[in-house]
Write a protein that holds these residues in place. Structure first.
Motif, PDB file in Angstrom:
ATOM      1  N   TRP A 186      -8.399   2.895  17.394  1.00 60.22           N
ATOM      2  CA  TRP A 186      -6.978   2.612  17.245  1.00 60.22           C
ATOM      3  C   TRP A 186      -6.798   1.339  16.416  1.00 60.22           C
ATOM      4  CZ3 TRP A 186      -3.210   5.925  18.419  1.00 60.22           C
ATOM      5  CH2 TRP A 186      -3.521   6.985  19.276  1.00 60.22           C
ATOM      6  N   ILE A 187      -5.950   1.435  15.383  1.00 65.54           N
ATOM      7  CA  ILE A 187      -5.706   0.318  14.468  1.00 65.54           C
ATOM      8  C   ILE A 187      -4.294  -0.214  14.710  1.00 65.54           C
ATOM      9  CG2 ILE A 187      -5.607  -0.417  12.061  1.00 65.54           C
ATOM     10  CD1 ILE A 187      -8.375   0.544  12.936  1.00 65.54           C
ATOM     11  N   PRO A 188      -4.146  -1.514  15.064  1.00 67.75           N
ATOM     12  CA  PRO A 188      -2.806  -2.080  15.244  1.00 67.75           C
ATOM     13  C   PRO A 188      -2.100  -2.239  13.896  1.00 67.75           C
ATOM     14  CG  PRO A 188      -4.458  -3.797  15.433  1.00 67.75           C
ATOM     15  CD  PRO A 188      -5.212  -2.507  15.310  1.00 67.75           C
ATOM     16  N   ILE A 189      -0.793  -2.017  13.892  1.00 71.84           N
ATOM     17  CA  ILE A 189      -0.006  -2.116  12.662  1.00 71.84           C
ATOM     18  C   ILE A 189       1.062  -3.198  12.840  1.00 71.84           C
ATOM     19  CG2 ILE A 189       1.546  -0.934  11.061  1.00 71.84           C
ATOM     20  CD1 ILE A 189      -1.322   0.123  10.992  1.00 71.84           C
ATOM     21  N   ALA A 190       0.944  -4.257  12.027  1.00 73.82           N
ATOM     22  CA  ALA A 190       1.943  -5.327  12.024  1.00 73.82           C
ATOM     23  C   ALA A 190       2.722  -5.369  10.716  1.00 73.82           C
ATOM     24  CB  ALA A 190       1.261  -6.677  12.261  1.00 73.82           C
ATOM     25  N   HIS A 221      -8.534   3.524   4.633  1.00 72.95           N
ATOM     26  CA  HIS A 221      -9.254   2.243   4.659  1.00 72.95           C
ATOM     27  C   HIS A 221      -8.311   1.095   4.281  1.00 72.95           C
ATOM     28  CE1 HIS A 221     -13.185   4.141   5.221  1.00 72.95           C
ATOM     29  NE2 HIS A 221     -12.757   5.076   4.387  1.00 72.95           N
ATOM     30  N   HIS A 222      -7.388   1.359   3.350  1.00 67.75           N
ATOM     31  CA  HIS A 222      -6.432   0.312   2.966  1.00 67.75           C
ATOM     32  C   HIS A 222      -5.409   0.064   4.069  1.00 67.75           C
ATOM     33  CE1 HIS A 222      -8.280   0.156  -0.881  1.00 67.75           C
ATOM     34  NE2 HIS A 222      -7.864   1.357  -1.268  1.00 67.75           N
ATOM     35  N   ILE A 223      -4.996   1.124   4.763  1.00 70.67           N
ATOM     36  CA  ILE A 223      -4.087   0.940   5.898  1.00 70.67           C
ATOM     37  C   ILE A 223      -4.777   0.131   6.989  1.00 70.67           C
ATOM     38  CG2 ILE A 223      -2.885   2.133   7.778  1.00 70.67           C
ATOM     39  CD1 ILE A 223      -2.275   4.387   5.792  1.00 70.67           C
ATOM     40  N   ALA A 224      -6.042   0.447   7.245  1.00 71.23           N
ATOM     41  CA  ALA A 224      -6.793  -0.310   8.253  1.00 71.23           C
ATOM     42  C   ALA A 224      -6.927  -1.772   7.863  1.00 71.23           C
ATOM     43  CB  ALA A 224      -8.173   0.315   8.451  1.00 71.23           C
ATOM     44  N   ALA A 225      -7.097  -2.044   6.568  1.00 72.09           N
ATOM     45  CA  ALA A 225      -7.296  -3.418   6.098  1.00 72.09           C
ATOM     46  C   ALA A 225      -5.997  -4.202   6.027  1.00 72.09           C
ATOM     47  CB  ALA A 225      -7.975  -3.399   4.728  1.00 72.09           C
ATOM     48  N   VAL A 246       0.863  -1.186   0.000  1.00 69.96           N
ATOM     49  CA  VAL A 246       0.000   0.000   0.000  1.00 69.96           C
ATOM     50  C   VAL A 246       0.895   1.229   0.000  1.00 69.96           C
ATOM     51  CG1 VAL A 246      -1.757   1.301   1.247  1.00 69.96           C
ATOM     52  CG2 VAL A 246      -1.855  -1.202   1.213  1.00 69.96           C
ATOM     53  N   ILE A 247       0.729   2.080  -1.011  1.00 71.23           N
ATOM     54  CA  ILE A 247       1.566   3.275  -1.133  1.00 71.23           C
ATOM     55  C   ILE A 247       0.704   4.516  -0.962  1.00 71.23           C
ATOM     56  CG2 ILE A 247       3.242   4.511  -2.549  1.00 71.23           C
ATOM     57  CD1 ILE A 247       3.712   2.000  -4.153  1.00 71.23           C
TER      58      ILE A 247
END
Length: 452
Positions: free
Chosen positions: A380-384, A339-343, A239-240
């Motif tokens: 809050w959205i976790p980022i892995a 939305h793409h970052i969340a997904a 995702v860019i």
């Protein structure tokens, strides 16, 4: 005696607004939105030190939101003058302002529906009708053709590189010549032309986004290819977050070159940003404003799937197969990319790849600094996912390139004002200008006024 007052873009990389006054004339160079940190964004809601109706004219260096995005509010508050810019900038700015107004209306509606805003009701800074009124005040002015402004001022625009239509501004007023760099582009960029030299000025206002840094001299095609290949091997999606104007078009060109080299194989590329798609089409309409061969650029665009419909965008977020998604905004401050970052941000197989400058206080800056959780849509959205950036993709001149442009002046200006940079970057450039050129340079504070 003319004066110069810095109403924005001083001590920060956003909100550029430079007021030139002489007698009864009040001229604004750029009129941008503050972005990033909350205390900066809140300044967009504060009245300007000068009444909007007292501004006689605006000159835009280019169309990016941090240089043009306050125009609808200025018009809403009473500005009735002309807005001068290159013809290409007028077209690009129209896209950006319409999109900005639409997003603000949608964000306010969403916040009211979900109830996560502390304002009751949440309101947009301006509406689509305000954007249309601002666009109606545009006065397209070709580069290298002098034009007059109120107060007997004369202006001349020259190419600045950076993005389609970007220009430097030369203004003669009250017996003084001021030159504003706007945002300077890269030298030897494969897409945009080099910034044009300016022979002389009494005062220079120069940006300093990368005033303390040098871009790596690495082929951006190879660097981009390496990120995509390792992500696809993991079965992931890249995702860019990309600025709809400028970075997106360069990325499409680099991705096409990768495909020509056989490095993308069957990996699909999606452009999920209606505004970026429209900006990409504008590149076809202005072939003399960039280096790309029309046939090659057409081939690069054909190799990408453009997503306009919201339902298509949602389906893209649900698609588990490896792919590349380019979506706005570039600093992850809004738009479909959230939305793409969340997904995709939750899965370590995926990559979030940043391709331009990330201002302090933006999600992009937080993620690159190692934040593993970001707040979006009131949660809050976790980022892995892998988070990385390719700074060599930036459309901003680095420290060496800023100095190269300054070295084009044939005589020493009386003073150089360093703006559009975070404090460390601006100070580093000030020191370098003094040490290498022996010029008098300073970093103005917001609201500071100088007699010229």
């Amino acid at each position: 005696m003319p004066t110069l007052t810095f109403l924005g873009g001083a001590g920060t990389v956003t909100g550029s607004k430079h007021l030139v006054s002489d007698g009864d004339a009040r001229l604004l160079v750029d009129c941008g939105l503050f972005q990033g940190l909350k205390n900066l964004r809140e300044q967009n809601w504060e009245p300007l030190p000068i009444r909007a109706r007292d501004v006689d004219a605006v000159v835009l260096t280019h169309a990016h939101l941090d240089h043009s995005g306050y125009l609808p509010r200025l018009v809403r508050d009473g500005f009735s003058g002309r807005i001068h810019a290159t013809p290409a900038t007028c077209e690009v700015a129209a896209l950006i302002l319409r999109d900005s107004a639409h997003l603000q209306e949608k964000d306010a509606e969403y916040a009211n529906r979900k109830g996560f805003s502390r304002h009751r009701p949440a309101l947009p800074l301006y509406r689509s009708s305000d954007a249309e009124r601002a666009i109606g005040r545009f006065a397209p002015t070709p580069p290298h053709r002098e034009f007059r402004l109120p107060g007997e001022a004369r202006c001349l625009l020259r190419r600045a590189g950076h993005i389609l239509g970007a220009a430097t501004v030369q203004m003669d007023i009250g017996g003084r010549r001021l030159v504003f760099s706007g945002d300077l582009g890269r030298y030897d960029d494969p897409v945009m032309f080099d910034p044009e030299p300016v022979p002389e000025a009494d005062y220079v206002v120069i940006e300093s986004t990368y005033g303390d840094r040098l871009h790596e001299r690495i082929d951006p095609v190879q660097a981009l290819g390496a990120v995509i290949e390792r992500t696809v091997r993991r079965g992931g999606t890249v995702v860019i977050p990309a600025f709809a104007v400028g970075r997106t078009q360069s990325l499409l060109w680099y991705l096409w070159r990768l495909r020509q080299d056989g490095r993308l194989n069957n990996t699909p590329v999606y452009l999920d940003s209606p505004m970026a798609t429209s900006a990409t089409e504008l590149m076809r309409e202005w072939p003399d404003e960039h280096r790309l061969d029309p046939a090659d650029y057409e081939a690069a665009c054909v190799a990408v799937t453009c997503v306009r419909d919201v339902e298509e965008s949602k389906a893209l977020s649900a698609n588990p197969y490896p792919k590349v998604i380019i979506s706005a905004s570039g600093m992850a401050t809004g738009g479909r990319v959230l939305h793409h970052i969340a997904a995709f941000g939750r899965d370590h197989a995926n990559t979030l790849l940043f391709s331009g400058y990330q201002a302090s206080g933006t999600r992009g800056r937080a993620l690159l600094a190692g934040r593993r959780e970001v707040k979006m849509f009131g949660q809050w959205i976790p980022i892995a996912a892998e988070v990385t950036d390719l700074p060599m993709l930036s459309a901003h001149a680095d420290s060496d390139e800023l100095m190269r442009w300054l070295s084009g002046f044939r005589r020493r200006p009386e003073r150089v004002f360093i703006v559009h940079g975070e404090p460390d970057a601006s100070e580093a450039l000030r020191v370098r200008i003094g040490r290498e050129l022996g010029w008098n340079a300073c970093v103005p504070r917001e609201g500071q006024r100088f007699s010229l």
